[in-house]
Write a protein that holds these residues in place. Structure first.
Motif, PDB file in Angstrom:
ATOM      1  N   TYR A  13     -12.362  -5.761  -3.536  1.00  0.00           N
ATOM      2  CA  TYR A  13     -11.683  -4.775  -2.709  1.00  0.00           C
ATOM      3  C   TYR A  13     -12.601  -4.254  -1.612  1.00  0.00           C
ATOM      4  O   TYR A  13     -12.457  -3.120  -1.159  1.00  0.00           O
ATOM      5  CB  TYR A  13     -11.208  -3.597  -3.565  1.00  0.00           C
ATOM      6  N   PHE A  16     -11.395  -2.687   2.782  1.00  0.00           N
ATOM      7  CA  PHE A  16     -10.361  -1.671   2.694  1.00  0.00           C
ATOM      8  C   PHE A  16     -10.340  -0.842   3.973  1.00  0.00           C
ATOM      9  O   PHE A  16     -11.256  -0.904   4.792  1.00  0.00           O
ATOM     10  CB  PHE A  16     -10.594  -0.755   1.489  1.00  0.00           C
ATOM     11  N   GLU A  19      -7.444   4.657   5.410  1.00  0.00           N
ATOM     12  CA  GLU A  19      -6.220   5.208   4.812  1.00  0.00           C
ATOM     13  C   GLU A  19      -6.179   4.926   3.319  1.00  0.00           C
ATOM     14  O   GLU A  19      -5.775   5.788   2.524  1.00  0.00           O
ATOM     15  CB  GLU A  19      -4.993   4.601   5.497  1.00  0.00           C
ATOM     16  N   GLN A  20      -6.623   3.723   2.902  1.00  0.00           N
ATOM     17  CA  GLN A  20      -6.674   3.401   1.477  1.00  0.00           C
ATOM     18  C   GLN A  20      -7.661   4.308   0.752  1.00  0.00           C
ATOM     19  O   GLN A  20      -7.379   4.780  -0.354  1.00  0.00           O
ATOM     20  CB  GLN A  20      -7.071   1.939   1.283  1.00  0.00           C
ATOM     21  N   GLU A  23      -6.201   7.773   0.439  1.00  0.00           N
ATOM     22  CA  GLU A  23      -5.118   7.773  -0.550  1.00  0.00           C
ATOM     23  C   GLU A  23      -5.675   7.742  -1.968  1.00  0.00           C
ATOM     24  O   GLU A  23      -5.154   8.410  -2.868  1.00  0.00           O
ATOM     25  CB  GLU A  23      -4.213   6.576  -0.310  1.00  0.00           C
ATOM     26  N   ALA A  24      -6.750   6.968  -2.182  1.00  0.00           N
ATOM     27  CA  ALA A  24      -7.356   6.895  -3.511  1.00  0.00           C
ATOM     28  C   ALA A  24      -7.966   8.239  -3.911  1.00  0.00           C
ATOM     29  O   ALA A  24      -7.845   8.673  -5.063  1.00  0.00           O
ATOM     30  CB  ALA A  24      -8.420   5.802  -3.534  1.00  0.00           C
ATOM     31  N   ALA A  27      -5.244  10.523  -4.919  1.00  0.00           N
ATOM     32  CA  ALA A  27      -4.714  10.168  -6.237  1.00  0.00           C
ATOM     33  C   ALA A  27      -5.600  10.707  -7.356  1.00  0.00           C
ATOM     34  O   ALA A  27      -5.108  11.198  -8.375  1.00  0.00           O
ATOM     35  CB  ALA A  27      -4.573   8.648  -6.339  1.00  0.00           C
ATOM     36  N   ALA A  37      -6.867   4.480  -9.899  1.00  0.00           N
ATOM     37  CA  ALA A  37      -6.765   4.681  -8.454  1.00  0.00           C
ATOM     38  C   ALA A  37      -7.437   3.551  -7.693  1.00  0.00           C
ATOM     39  O   ALA A  37      -6.960   3.109  -6.641  1.00  0.00           O
ATOM     40  CB  ALA A  37      -7.376   6.019  -8.061  1.00  0.00           C
ATOM     41  N   SER A  38      -8.554   3.034  -8.242  1.00  0.00           N
ATOM     42  CA  SER A  38      -9.245   1.923  -7.605  1.00  0.00           C
ATOM     43  C   SER A  38      -8.368   0.679  -7.603  1.00  0.00           C
ATOM     44  O   SER A  38      -8.307  -0.055  -6.608  1.00  0.00           O
ATOM     45  CB  SER A  38     -10.559   1.638  -8.331  1.00  0.00           C
ATOM     46  N   CYS A  41      -5.061   1.404  -5.190  1.00  0.00           N
ATOM     47  CA  CYS A  41      -5.367   1.479  -3.755  1.00  0.00           C
ATOM     48  C   CYS A  41      -6.271   0.356  -3.270  1.00  0.00           C
ATOM     49  O   CYS A  41      -6.588   0.303  -2.073  1.00  0.00           O
ATOM     50  CB  CYS A  41      -6.013   2.832  -3.440  1.00  0.00           C
ATOM     51  N   LYS A  42      -6.721  -0.512  -4.207  1.00  0.00           N
ATOM     52  CA  LYS A  42      -7.549  -1.668  -3.855  1.00  0.00           C
ATOM     53  C   LYS A  42      -8.805  -1.244  -3.098  1.00  0.00           C
ATOM     54  O   LYS A  42      -9.067  -1.679  -1.973  1.00  0.00           O
ATOM     55  CB  LYS A  42      -6.737  -2.675  -3.042  1.00  0.00           C
TER      56      LYS A  42
END
Length: 338
Positions: A13, A16, A19-20, A23-24, A27, A37-38, A41-42
């Motif tokens: 991942y 990335f 935004e990811q 977002e993580a 979360a 979450a990892s 959200c990758k």
């Protein structure tokens, strides 16, 4: 050979977006575990842990030459000038960035004369949600059409449209096609100086009058060949009801338009017209379309015949905007196969 499965915390991942990452972090703050979450959200778990602890908050990768605010200003400028009809090229963007840096007295050592390269421009386009598009040239007379002209047209035609339905609203337009499939890209050796494809073609254009209703019904076309004689083998294979004619120029003149009007359009209107419904026919504002006999027949049949505003067909002509382009792409496929 031993293989290893990529886990959410590995480099699977590593590529990335911010935004990811954001977002993580949200979360995790909402109660989700870092492992979950990892995976969702990758984003690497180690990176997520650092973000939650406030470490390594800067965007990944090499810092950009301009700040996000400065890039946003340039991107907005590109949008404005494109709307005005003067879009900028990649070379223009390079000059804008160079002049901006020179004016602020900033020297970027990795840039020659402060001029960005193609890769930097490509990343700028990607970051600011821009795209590279092919622009078509239009004359200033067409570009001068404004919102007032378009609104005035629809204000004038609105009463007639309210008295009609989709089956009684007709749109006609003429176009031409050739037997030249055009240039295409091919794969050749790098040292090949001249690329040519052996394929027969001519420059002869065939004019077609197309008409359809707002409900989606397509009337038989009228085909006009550029020829002094109309041979029998030129009048076969078309849709049922197609009318064939010829002219020295290959284009529709007043006589040919009157033939289409009386042999295709008016008979269809007479067959499908419902009592009390207004018939609206919209097309180009060419002088050849308004011969005295055409106007007389339109009055006798109570047909509301109205043209589009001058120089505005490339904007609001339905057949020109939505039908002819895909039709001609399909025609090129047929040509290439043939």
């Amino acid at each position: 050979m031993r293989t290893y499965e990529k886990t959410p915390g590995s480099r699977a991942y590593h590529n990335f977006t911010e935004e990811q990452a954001a977002e993580a972090v949200r979360a995790v703050q909402d109660g989700m575990s870092k492992k979950q979450a990892s995976r969702v959200c990758k984003i690497p778990r180690s990176t997520l842990t650092s973000r939650c602890l406030g470490r390594h908050t800067k965007p990944q990768g090499h810092p950009t030459i301009l700040s996000s605010e400065e890039e946003a200003i340039i991107a907005r400028t590109l949008g404005v000038v494109a709307y005005w009809g003067f879009p900028l090229t990649k070379a223009d963007i390079k000059q804008i960035v160079k002049k901006f840096l020179d004016k602020k007295g900033i020297v970027i050592p990795i840039l020659k004369d402060n001029l960005p390269g193609d890769d930097m421009v490509a990343l700028f386009i990607q970051r600011n949600n821009l795209s590279v598009r092919m622009a078509s040239n239009i004359k200033r007379s067409r570009a001068s059409v404004d919102q007032y002209d378009v609104n005035k047209f629809f204000d004038n035609i609105k009463p007639a449209l309210l008295e009609s339905t989709g089956d009684h609203i007709y749109n006609y337009d003429e176009t031409n096609i050739t037997d030249d499939p055009g240039a295409r890209k091919f794969i050749v050796p790098r040292n090949c100086k001249r690329v040519e494809r052996v394929q027969n073609f001519s420059r002869t254009a065939i004019s077609i009058m197309v008409c359809g209703t707002a409900s989606g019904e397509l009337l038989p076309p009228m085909v006009v060949y550029k020829a002094y004689n109309l041979y029998e083998n030129l009048c076969v294979g078309g849709p049922t009801g197609t009318v064939y004619r010829n002219s020295p120029s290959g284009w529709f003149d007043a006589n040919l338009f009157e033939i289409w009007f009386t042999k295709i359009l008016v008979p269809h209107i007479q067959r499908t017209r419902q009592p009390g419904m207004r018939v609206v026919v919209v097309g180009d504002n060419l002088a050849s379309h308004f011969a005295p006999n055409v106007i007389r027949i339109a009055q006798e049949e109570d047909i509301y015949l109205t043209p589009f505003p001058p120089n505005a067909t490339h904007l609001i002509q339905p057949l020109d905007v939505a039908v002819f382009a895909p039709m001609k792409r399909t025609w090129l496929v047929f040509l290439d196969t043939w």
